[in-house]
Design a protein around this motif. Structure first.
Motif, PDB file in Angstrom:
ATOM      1  N   GLU A 133       0.239 -13.016   1.441  1.00  0.00           N
ATOM      2  CA  GLU A 133      -0.908 -13.629   2.121  1.00  0.00           C
ATOM      3  C   GLU A 133      -0.554 -15.055   2.553  1.00  0.00           C
ATOM      4  OE1 GLU A 133      -4.005 -12.191   2.396  1.00  0.00           O
ATOM      5  OE2 GLU A 133      -3.795 -10.431   1.091  1.00  0.00           O
TER       6      GLU A 133
ATOM      7  N   GLU B 279       0.467   4.622   1.670  1.00  0.00           N
ATOM      8  CA  GLU B 279       0.229   5.790   2.525  1.00  0.00           C
ATOM      9  C   GLU B 279       1.527   6.560   2.814  1.00  0.00           C
ATOM     10  OE1 GLU B 279      -1.392   2.941   3.046  1.00  0.00           O
ATOM     11  OE2 GLU B 279      -3.510   3.531   3.076  1.00  0.00           O
TER      12      GLU B 279
ATOM     13  N   HIS C  33     -12.460  -0.446  -0.355  1.00  0.00           N
ATOM     14  CA  HIS C  33     -12.372  -0.175   1.079  1.00  0.00           C
ATOM     15  C   HIS C  33     -11.857   1.254   1.247  1.00  0.00           C
ATOM     16  CE1 HIS C  33     -11.284  -2.135   5.236  1.00  0.00           C
ATOM     17  NE2 HIS C  33     -11.971  -1.010   5.357  1.00  0.00           N
TER      18      HIS C  33
ATOM     19  N   GLY D 256      -4.941 -12.721  -4.292  1.00  0.00           N
ATOM     20  CA  GLY D 256      -3.620 -12.978  -4.842  1.00  0.00           C
ATOM     21  C   GLY D 256      -2.558 -12.499  -3.866  1.00  0.00           C
TER      22      GLY D 256
ATOM     23  N   GLU E 108     -15.215  -8.280  -0.902  1.00  0.00           N
ATOM     24  CA  GLU E 108     -14.824  -6.882  -0.686  1.00  0.00           C
ATOM     25  C   GLU E 108     -14.130  -6.371  -1.945  1.00  0.00           C
ATOM     26  OE1 GLU E 108     -11.904  -6.403   2.461  1.00  0.00           O
ATOM     27  OE2 GLU E 108     -11.250  -4.550   1.485  1.00  0.00           O
TER      28      GLU E 108
ATOM     29  N   THR F 203       0.887  -1.158   0.000  1.00  0.00           N
ATOM     30  CA  THR F 203       0.000   0.000   0.000  1.00  0.00           C
ATOM     31  C   THR F 203       0.929   1.213   0.000  1.00  0.00           C
ATOM     32  OG1 THR F 203      -1.744   1.154   1.245  1.00  0.00           O
ATOM     33  CG2 THR F 203      -0.190  -0.125   2.548  1.00  0.00           C
TER      34      THR F 203
ATOM     35  N   ARG G  28       1.267  -8.539  -1.256  1.00  0.00           N
ATOM     36  CA  ARG G  28       1.042  -8.918   0.146  1.00  0.00           C
ATOM     37  C   ARG G  28       1.252 -10.419   0.225  1.00  0.00           C
ATOM     38  NH1 ARG G  28      -4.313  -5.113   1.569  1.00  0.00           N
ATOM     39  NH2 ARG G  28      -3.216  -3.176   1.061  1.00  0.00           N
TER      40      ARG G  28
HETATM   41  C1  P5A Z   1      -6.798   1.854   0.837  1.00  0.00           C
HETATM   42  C2  P5A Z   1      -5.990   2.246  -0.347  1.00  0.00           C
HETATM   43  C3  P5A Z   1      -5.835  -0.351   1.589  1.00  0.00           C
HETATM   44  O1  P5A Z   1      -4.813  -0.927   1.311  1.00  0.00           O
HETATM   45  N1  P5A Z   1      -4.558   1.699   1.434  1.00  0.00           N
HETATM   46  C4  P5A Z   1      -4.573   2.271   0.102  1.00  0.00           C
HETATM   47  C5  P5A Z   1      -5.859   1.161   1.782  1.00  0.00           C
HETATM   48  N2  P5A Z   1      -7.016  -0.978   1.743  1.00  0.00           N
HETATM   49  S1  P5A Z   1      -7.245  -2.547   1.615  1.00  0.00           S
HETATM   50  O2  P5A Z   1      -8.591  -2.799   2.042  1.00  0.00           O
HETATM   51  O3  P5A Z   1      -6.263  -3.275   2.311  1.00  0.00           O
HETATM   52  O4  P5A Z   1      -7.144  -2.922   0.100  1.00  0.00           O
HETATM   53  C6  P5A Z   1      -7.934  -2.254  -0.856  1.00  0.00           C
HETATM   54  C7  P5A Z   1      -8.610  -3.234  -1.794  1.00  0.00           C
HETATM   55  O5  P5A Z   1      -7.647  -4.039  -2.452  1.00  0.00           O
HETATM   56  C8  P5A Z   1      -8.177  -5.328  -2.704  1.00  0.00           C
HETATM   57  N3  P5A Z   1      -7.290  -6.359  -2.147  1.00  0.00           N
HETATM   58  C9  P5A Z   1      -6.892  -7.474  -2.808  1.00  0.00           C
HETATM   59  N4  P5A Z   1      -7.163  -7.907  -4.048  1.00  0.00           N
HETATM   60  C10 P5A Z   1      -6.627  -9.089  -4.435  1.00  0.00           C
HETATM   61  N5  P5A Z   1      -5.826  -9.839  -3.639  1.00  0.00           N
HETATM   62  C11 P5A Z   1      -5.517  -9.426  -2.394  1.00  0.00           C
HETATM   63  N6  P5A Z   1      -4.691 -10.160  -1.627  1.00  0.00           N
HETATM   64  C12 P5A Z   1      -6.065  -8.187  -1.912  1.00  0.00           C
HETATM   65  N7  P5A Z   1      -5.978  -7.490  -0.757  1.00  0.00           N
HETATM   66  C13 P5A Z   1      -6.720  -6.384  -0.908  1.00  0.00           C
HETATM   67  C14 P5A Z   1      -9.545  -5.380  -2.067  1.00  0.00           C
HETATM   68  O6  P5A Z   1     -10.541  -5.146  -3.048  1.00  0.00           O
HETATM   69  C15 P5A Z   1      -9.509  -4.230  -1.085  1.00  0.00           C
HETATM   70  O7  P5A Z   1     -10.787  -3.679  -0.857  1.00  0.00           O
END
Ligand code: P5A
Length: 442
Positions: A142, A111, A284, A152, A281, A109, A140
């Motif tokens: 995961e 920020e 966000h 992913g 989701e 991310t 990430r």
């Molecule tokens: C918001 C923008 C953030 O990272 N920082 C910058 C804040 N939010 S979040 O909720 O963690 O992620 C935002 C959106 O990214 C998607 N997402 C993913 N998509 C695919 N694989 C993943 N592992 C994954 N993690 C997060 C989601 O749609 C999430 O709402």
């Protein structure tokens, strides 16, 4: 584009490793190729949809006044030490050492980085409000990457960051993104419901997740049924007017994710209006005030000349996750059903007898005609039997199919099929283009 030339490696067999329908269909339709756990290559069909989604996201961000930038995927660790998240982020962060033994990381991310850009260049309230976004790959690590592109390790995110002088204007910025998200997801053919959400490692205490209901969703969610039917804000929303009434209208009905669920409030809803379901989701949004600006010294001077840390929010959309999420929402037994707005091609022409001069000539005329009308076209000019062509086109989900065979070529007619409904219509060749471009989208 001619199917005989296109790189769309359709799989005959259903891949065993895929647990959910969107992952199976993306593999079968030749959209992606897994390279490592949670890491994918995007093949032409997948790439086109990913780009189409990104473009709609971009248009709505720009309309809401956000400005596009591009930050790198690799970040220095120093910024994350300043905010205190370098240690806090834990094993999900992919840490990298460069040849000079400097600690780097693949950004999960941004920020910290955007706060660094802001503090370098902005000193005065006159530059505010400001919202900067980019569409960039994240990583990430995961624990359990799964469901293909839905969870992913490397994934494409749109992340926007707002900067305001005080909390009140920061709440307006939050509302602008809230409304922009409602519009974005509606344009993608999705019903996404904003739900009160937990903030996790991003921080702050005001947050909504945008959730689409799907039995394969990873989150457990609770909401008022009326939210499923609510009309989205109109295309001519003025993002600089007061959006409080729209946001209040949406947030006055109960909607919460598992972590924020309030059983008593939910049970106060009439039973037939309660929805307890699973959801995906897709976005966000967060308001976290000065969580990053204070430790990192991102300050602006207000009207009184006094410098104070800016109030910030961040706003994410899972662009690559959306490809899977749209398929979860839009498919049938036979395959994908792309919404017109993001389809990899808008029209498919099935040549049932390549080599037959009259059929080929009609296919050519239609292809040129649709292209002149601004449609993207995929022509199945292969020598597979008709049944295989029908099945292949249903699988890849192009919204309109135009079927051309020797009989039609002889009497000047074509058959048009709407993928979503299966409705078929036989039309004179001369009417085919107008029929589709004038949106007989039932
Ligand atoms: C918001 C923008 C953030 O990272 N920082 C910058 C804040 N939010 S979040 O909720 O963690 O992620 C935002 C959106 O990214 C998607 N997402 C993913 N998509 C695919 N694989 C993943 N592992 C994954 N993690 C997060 C989601 O749609 C999430 O709402």
């Amino acid at each position: 584009m001619r199917l005989s030339r296109a790189f769309i490696p359709i799989l005959k067999e259903t891949p065993k490793e895929a647990e959910i329908v969107s992952h199976r269909l993306m593999l079968r339709a030749g959209m992606i190729r897994q390279q490592a756990a949670g890491i994918y290559s995007w093949l032409p069909l997948g790439m086109t949809v990913l780009e189409n989604i990104g473009n709609i996201v971009r248009e709505e961000q720009n309309r809401a006044g956000a400005q596009e930038i591009l930050m790198p995927t690799i970040q220095p660790s120093d910024l994350w030490r300043e905010s205190g998240r370098y240690d806090a982020y834990g094993p999900e962060m992919l840490r990298i050492m460069d040849r000079h033994e400097r600690e780097m990381l693949y950004g999960p991310t941004n920020e910290e980085m955007v706060t660094d850009i802001f503090r370098t260049h902005v000193r005065s309230y006159r530059a505010l409000p400001m919202n900067l976004y980019h569409i960039q790959w994240k990583f990430r690590d995961e624990v359990r990457p799964r469901f293909g592109v839905m969870r992913g390790r490397e994934f494409l995110m749109k992340d926007a960051y707002s900067f305001d002088l005080d909390e009140e204007s920061a709440r307006h910025a939050y509302q602008r993104m809230f409304v922009a998200y409602l519009r974005t997801f509606a344009r993608l053919g999705l019903t996404a419901i904003p739900m009160r959400a937990d903030t996790g490692p991003i921080g702050g205490n005001l947050s909504h997740e945008f959730i689409i209901l799907a039995s394969t969703g990873e989150s457990e969610v609770f909401c008022h049924r009326d939210l499923l039917e609510k009309p989205v804000p109109s295309p001519d929303t003025d993002f600089w007017s007061d959006l409080t009434p729209i946001v209040d209208d949406w947030t006055s009905l109960y909607a919460a994710t598992d972590e924020m669920h309030d059983v008593a409030a939910f049970e106060a809803i009439p039973e037939e209006k309660r929805v307890a379901a699973r959801g995906i989701e897709v976005g966000h949004i967060f308001y976290f005030g000065t969580k990053y600006s204070a430790p990192m010294g991102a300050k602006v001077a207000g009207l009184d000349g006094v410098e104070r840390p800016v109030h910030m929010g961040s706003y994410g959309i899972g662009v690559s996750r959306l490809v899977g999420a749209v398929i979860e929402a839009c498919h049938d037994e036979a395959g994908i059903i792309w919404p017109d707005s993001i389809a990899p091609y808008q029209v498919a022409i099935l040549n049932l007898k390549p080599g037959d001069a009259a059929t080929d000539a009609m296919v050519d005329r239609l292809e040129k005609g649709f292209e002149a009308a601004g449609k993207t076209v995929l022509v199945d000019d292969t020598d597979q039997r008709p049944g295989a062509k029908f099945a292949g086109m249903d699988l890849i989900g192009i919204p309109w199919q135009v079927i051309v065979g020797p009989r039609g070529a002889a009497d000047g007619s074509v058959e048009i099929k709407r993928r979503a409904t299966g409705a078929r219509e036989t039309l004179p060749e001369s009417g085919a283009i107008a029929y589709i471009t004038e949106g007989n989208a039932a």
